[in-house]
Design a protein around this motif. Structure first.
Motif, PDB file in Angstrom:
ATOM      1  N   HIS A 185       0.795  -1.224   0.000  1.00 10.06           N
ATOM      2  CA  HIS A 185       0.000   0.000   0.000  1.00 10.06           C
ATOM      3  C   HIS A 185       0.829   1.277   0.000  1.00 10.06           C
ATOM      4  N   PHE A 186       2.067   1.217   0.436  1.00  6.94           N
ATOM      5  CA  PHE A 186       2.910   2.409   0.395  1.00  6.94           C
ATOM      6  C   PHE A 186       4.377   1.995   0.436  1.00  6.94           C
ATOM      7  N   PRO A 187       5.258   2.884  -0.036  1.00  5.89           N
ATOM      8  CA  PRO A 187       6.690   2.551  -0.087  1.00  5.89           C
ATOM      9  C   PRO A 187       7.217   2.122   1.274  1.00  5.89           C
ATOM     10  N   ASP A 188       8.203   1.258   1.229  1.00  3.34           N
ATOM     11  CA  ASP A 188       8.703   0.635   2.450  1.00  3.34           C
ATOM     12  C   ASP A 188      10.182   0.940   2.664  1.00  3.34           C
ATOM     13  N   PRO A 189      10.494   1.971   3.432  1.00  7.64           N
ATOM     14  CA  PRO A 189      11.899   2.142   3.811  1.00  7.64           C
ATOM     15  C   PRO A 189      12.340   0.952   4.652  1.00  7.64           C
ATOM     16  N   ILE A 190      13.528   0.477   4.409  1.00  8.95           N
ATOM     17  CA  ILE A 190      13.992  -0.741   5.066  1.00  8.95           C
ATOM     18  C   ILE A 190      14.043  -0.592   6.576  1.00  8.95           C
ATOM     19  N   PHE A 191      14.153   0.658   7.069  1.00 14.26           N
ATOM     20  CA  PHE A 191      14.308   0.820   8.510  1.00 14.26           C
ATOM     21  C   PHE A 191      13.061   0.389   9.275  1.00 14.26           C
ATOM     22  N   ILE A 192      11.903   0.357   8.613  1.00 13.90           N
ATOM     23  CA  ILE A 192      10.687  -0.075   9.309  1.00 13.90           C
ATOM     24  C   ILE A 192      10.827  -1.537   9.728  1.00 13.90           C
ATOM     25  N   THR A 193      11.255  -2.379   8.800  1.00 14.17           N
ATOM     26  CA  THR A 193      11.516  -3.770   9.146  1.00 14.17           C
ATOM     27  C   THR A 193      12.640  -3.858  10.169  1.00 14.17           C
ATOM     28  N   GLY A 194      13.616  -2.969  10.036  1.00 17.28           N
ATOM     29  CA  GLY A 194      14.724  -2.941  10.993  1.00 17.28           C
ATOM     30  C   GLY A 194      14.263  -2.673  12.406  1.00 17.28           C
ATOM     31  N   PHE A 195      13.269  -1.804  12.559  1.00 15.12           N
ATOM     32  CA  PHE A 195      12.721  -1.540  13.889  1.00 15.12           C
ATOM     33  C   PHE A 195      12.114  -2.811  14.487  1.00 15.12           C
ATOM     34  N   GLY A 196      11.451  -3.584  13.638  1.00 11.25           N
ATOM     35  CA  GLY A 196      10.858  -4.829  14.119  1.00 11.25           C
ATOM     36  C   GLY A 196      11.907  -5.810  14.601  1.00 11.25           C
ATOM     37  N   ILE A 197      12.996  -5.919  13.852  1.00 17.94           N
ATOM     38  CA  ILE A 197      14.080  -6.815  14.256  1.00 17.94           C
ATOM     39  C   ILE A 197      14.735  -6.300  15.537  1.00 17.94           C
ATOM     40  N   ALA A 198      14.881  -4.972  15.633  1.00 17.21           N
ATOM     41  CA  ALA A 198      15.439  -4.387  16.854  1.00 17.21           C
ATOM     42  C   ALA A 198      14.542  -4.692  18.054  1.00 17.21           C
ATOM     43  N   ALA A 199      13.229  -4.641  17.840  1.00 15.96           N
ATOM     44  CA  ALA A 199      12.289  -4.962  18.920  1.00 15.96           C
ATOM     45  C   ALA A 199      12.476  -6.400  19.393  1.00 15.96           C
ATOM     46  N   LEU A 200      12.678  -7.309  18.443  1.00 18.11           N
ATOM     47  CA  LEU A 200      12.914  -8.709  18.807  1.00 18.11           C
ATOM     48  C   LEU A 200      14.200  -8.841  19.619  1.00 18.11           C
ATOM     49  N   PHE A 201      15.249  -8.147  19.201  1.00 21.15           N
ATOM     50  CA  PHE A 201      16.513  -8.205  19.935  1.00 21.15           C
ATOM     51  C   PHE A 201      16.366  -7.652  21.354  1.00 21.15           C
ATOM     52  N   LEU A 202      15.564  -6.601  21.499  1.00 19.23           N
ATOM     53  CA  LEU A 202      15.355  -6.026  22.825  1.00 19.23           C
ATOM     54  C   LEU A 202      14.618  -7.005  23.741  1.00 19.23           C
TER      55      LEU A 202
END
Length: 261
Positions: A155-172
């Protein structure tokens, strides 16, 4: 650098008569992701593009260090906005992007350093502020940005950092967990960078020798773990010790100069 040269020689990419010195220089200076035309000429590590991201991050972090310390949230938000502006407008000015196929365009335009920087700043924000996050909230971030990403990316462009935030959340989430045997966690964390660097060529080599898919996975993991340990033990650690000694010597010289003054 060691593994780049080693695998390039192993796969006959560095043949003296056929060397593209411009492309090789670009790779040796870690600028390969900025030059799509030269990137694939020496890309057997397959992940070497991240070295460009790291190089630019160190430069940007140095320039932003003082301001970031005063306002980490504001600087992080600024680069998030900049990333989205790039996706919607700036990417159209990327050289040769109009002639790229979708996969390459995503790799060189959407996945470039501009869209990676917010992820780095988010990590820096955590390091500076050490905030406490609710585990349920972190799990929701990971679920929405990673697990369910296919539902919203269309639905809208996807900067890679959005997925990166999710991975960071998992690491936290994983960071604060209690482990019964921490030495294995420490071991994996120590060799993780080498594992990341060499896993692709190892998988390629193993896949050429073994036909059974399950066996390919097992042998690839075992071989990558082994090579990663050797890399950490005989390449990373000596250089880290050398850097530590130089840092300590510089500090001692600085203290000596101050005492004389």
């Amino acid at each position: 650098m060691f593994w780049f040269i080693a695998f390039a020689i192993f796969f006959n990419q560095l043949v003296w008569m056929d060397i593209d010195f411009k492309a090789l220089l670009i790779h040796l200076t870690f600028l390969q992701h900025l030059f799509p035309g030269q990137y694939f000429k020496y890309d057997y590590l397959h992940v070497s593009w991240t070295l460009t991201i790291e190089l630019v991050w160190y430069f940007v972090a140095f320039l932003c260090a003082a301001r970031f310390k005063r306002n980490p949230a504001g600087i992080t938000l600024l680069f998030m906005v900049f990333s989205y502006v790039w996706i919607f407008w700036g990417s159209s000015y990327f050289p040769s992007q109009a002639t790229m196929e979708p996969g390459l365009k995503y790799f060189f335009v959407n996945n470039n350093v501009i869209n990676q920087l917010p992820f780095f700043f988010f990590g820096a924000y955590i390091a500076v502020k050490n905030p406490r996050f609710d585990k349920a909230g972190l799990a929701c971030i990971f679920l929405v940005t990673v697990v369910l990403s296919s539902a919203w990316k269309v639905h809208f462009p996807d900067p890679i950092f959005i997925t990166g935030f999710g991975i960071a959340a998992l690491f936290l989430i994983l960071k604060d967990m209690e482990y019964t045997n921490k030495k294995y966690v420490v071991f994996l964390s120590e060799i993780s960078y080498s594992f990341y660097l060499i896993h692709f060529p190892v998988i390629t080599i193993v896949s050429e020798k073994i036909e059974n898919d399950a066996l390919v996975v097992i042998v690839s993991i075992a071989a990558t773990l082994g090579f990663s340990y050797l890399s950490y033990r005989w390449i990373e650690q000596p250089f880290m010790r050398m850097a530590k000694r130089k840092s300590e010597n510089s500090m001692l010289k600085g203290k000596a100069a101050d005492s004389i003054a």
